[in-house]
Design a protein around this motif. Structure first.
Motif: not given
Length: 630
Positions: A56, A58, A61-63, A89-90, A108-110, A114, A143
């Motif tokens: 991962q 980051s 603000g992007r992962s 946000y992976s 992933d947060n879409r 999550y 989270t």
């Protein structure tokens, strides 16, 4: 001009005796990343001894999740690549591989929630199918507590276990009464659900740290920690194809007055082994333990670590032996005596306990910098009956925060370890292997310097730089100085030096990097860097080209585009985020809008980009979205 040349000759005569000389060898440590935000790595080794790493990363603000591939010496075969789409946000990857490819699962947060996602990669990290959401009904705006874990059966079916804020699949209780629970599902290669999510923990206590392995009969063996009794203990179950969650036979494996957590499983010679971190009788220190699972529990319980707090065990089979590695803080006490040492231990323990509690809420990742001054990676080799062959060997001696090791063993029997180093208020991945010899007991720190370099005299170097301004000339001069000192080494021997391995890793990560940037990133002096670069060019590991007053360096097999690292980053961001604006590009790559604007204009002039007006905004578009070429 003649006066300057005469002065230059005098300076060369004075400084040539001070050029670097070789003095010894070092252990195989390689820095793999330079982003400062790498973490949650997964390590896999295939049948050809290639190591596949997913991690991962980051920024801004992007992962995203990234992939890299190493050969049997730890040499990176190609630059790392982004493997998730960037649409969300992976975080928290889990992966397993077979001959078909790499099966990847992650959170992933879409759209504010999550969820678990899945894709299949080939053995070079290229997606073979679109990303697919798994069990969207399980998506949650909280989270996740931790990464999932996965295991493959012989049919290419993937078992997935994870912990998540509870879902009452049977309508037995209100959602607010549910805590963090452990779930399991099974999918095929295409991501189709073969067995829908089921909760395997109780649902009325917190279940964390699940792990899974699959045996030759296709049975999934699962362990996790749960505070059923008010204290975390490790529980175990085996799942047959026909089992339902109500029929599971759950066995409690540990009985500790304090927490038993961070469990991991290993299937070795048809036996099942457990590694975990245990608070012991008093909770004064967390130790790594090891045991073999039987029908009634553990047939033995061996304390592996002998000093310090020991966390995050990872295991692999090494022939007829088992290798277990972990992070250990015993060296944080170096130089501390009496009350000071007691305070360090107490602070470490307080931080670990606080982490275990808050970890359930998804509020805090474990940051070892808050706990100790020095985590190191340790390793033991054990036989199947608990006999210790190598005891508490120290793998790293970086005097840094080396944490969360992952270990795998290749077909040669070489143990390969990747870990995160958090010493610089950031995270980067490091690699080590024991491919040439067994890891031996260390009585002191491993010297990370492969060669002691006596640098050019300070005054003489300053005068030379003054007389020959410009990066290209400076490199040419320094290369000239070290030519007589180049020793004929085999290609493998050239890579036994830490500085050269770090140079190659950075050049692979940032193709076209300049001499000055390499010097700043690696903290090397002019003479030392020129010596290693020249050695690597002579060994046909890298190549360089002149670009105005700069000299740029590339991997040997790279296609030289003539683009700077900033331009490469701009293209990468636009490829992942079509129709993005310049201000957003600047935020994502960490440069000023003025720098981005300057480089965007250069790329437009080369035909790589064009601008398109969309309402009130001007967006950047790639002329060729697939390659980024004009």
């Amino acid at each position: 001009m003649k006066g300057k040349m005469g002065l230059l000759v005098i300076i060369l005569c004075l400084t040539l005796p001070l050029v670097p000389v070789s003095a010894g060898e070092w252990n195989r440590v390689t820095r793999l990343t330079y982003s400062g935000t790498a973490e949650h790595q997964v390590l896999m080794v295939d049948g050809e001894d290639y190591a596949h790493i997913i991690y991962q990363e980051s920024s801004g603000g992007r992962s995203v999740l990234r992939y890299m591939k190493l050969d049997e010496t730890g040499y990176r075969l190609a630059p790392s690549k982004t493997i998730t789409s960037g649409a969300g946000y992976s975080i928290y990857p889990a992966a397993a591989l077979n001959d078909q490819g790499i099966y990847l699962v992650w959170w992933d947060n879409r759209e504010g929630n999550y969820g678990l996602y899945y894709t299949l990669l080939d053995h070079n990290g290229t997606r073979e199918m679109p990303e697919k959401t798994l069990a969207p009904e399980m998506a949650d705006n909280r989270t996740p507590a931790e990464a999932p874990n996965v295991a493959l059966d012989s049919h290419g079916h993937l078992f997935i276990v994870w912990s998540q804020h509870g879902r009452d699949m049977d309508n037995m209780m209100d959602e607010e009464e549910l805590r963090v629970s452990v779930f399991l599902m099974k999918i095929d290669e295409a991501g189709n659900i073969l067995a829908p999510p089921v909760r395997i923990s109780t649902g009325y206590a917190n279940g964390i740290y699940p792990d899974v392995v699959v045996d030759g009969r296709g049975r999934a063996h699962v362990v996790w920690s749960e505070d059923v009794t008010g204290n975390y203990e490790v529980y175990y179950t085996v799942i047959h194809g026909q089992d339902s969650p109500r029929e599971l036979d759950v066995t409690r494996l540990t009985d500790s007055p304090m927490e038993s957590v961070m469990s991991c499983l290993l299937l070795h010679a048809d036996d099942l082994y457990l590694g975990w971190s245990d608070g012991g009788n008093t909770g004064e220190i967390y130790s790594v333990h090891f045991g073999r699972i039987s029908k009634t529990g553990l047939s033995f319980n061996l304390r592996v670590s002998d000093k310090g707090n020991a966390l995050y065990p990872s295991m692999a089979s090494k022939g007829d032996r088992i290798v277990i590695t972990w992070q250990d803080d015993r060296h944080s006490l170096a130089g501390s005596k009496g009350r000071d040492a007691y305070e360090v231990v107490k602070d470490n323990l307080t931080t670990i306990k606080s982490y275990l509690r808050r970890h359930l809420l998804g509020e805090q990742d474990f940051d070892s910098r808050n706990a100790v001054t020095n985590w190191e990676i340790y390793l033991s080799i054990i036989d199947g009956n608990g006999g210790i062959i190598e005891n508490n060997s120290r793998v790293t001696a970086l005097r840094r925060a080396s944490i969360t090791p992952e270990i795998s063993v290749d077909n040669r029997g070489a143990a390969r370890v990747v870990w995160v180093d958090m010493s610089q208020s950031s995270g980067d991945l490091y690699y080590i292997d024991d491919s040439e010899a067994e890891i031996k007991q260390k009585t002191g720190p491993i010297d990370p310097e492969g060669e002691s370099l006596i640098l050019l005299g300070g005054i003489g170097l300053l005068v030379i730089v003054y007389l020959l301004s410009g990066e290209g000339r400076r490199y040419a001069l320094l290369r000239f100085l070290v030519v007589p000192l180049y020793s004929t080494l085999s290609r493998d021997r050239l890579m036994e030096n830490e500085n050269r391995r770090n140079i190659i890793a950075l050049i692979n990560a940032r193709e076209g990097i300049t001499f000055t940037s390499l010097m700043k990133e690696l903290g090397l002096k002019n003479g030392a860097l020129a010596y290693h670069l020249h050695t690597l060019e002579r060994g046909r590991f890298i190549k360089s080209v002149k670009d105005g007053k700069y000299r740029r360096f590339y991997p040997r097999g790279a296609r030289i585009t003539g683009l700077s690292s900033v331009e490469e980053k701009i293209i990468e961001v636009i490829r992942a985020n079509p129709s993005i604006g310049q201000r957003e590009i600047a935020r994502l790559i960490g440069f000023t809008p003025q720098t981005v604007n300057y480089n965007v204009k250069k790329l437009i002039g080369r035909g790589v980009l064009y601008l398109k007006k969309e309402g009130k905004h001007t967006r950047c578009r790639l002329t060729n979205p697939e390659t980024g070429a004009p």
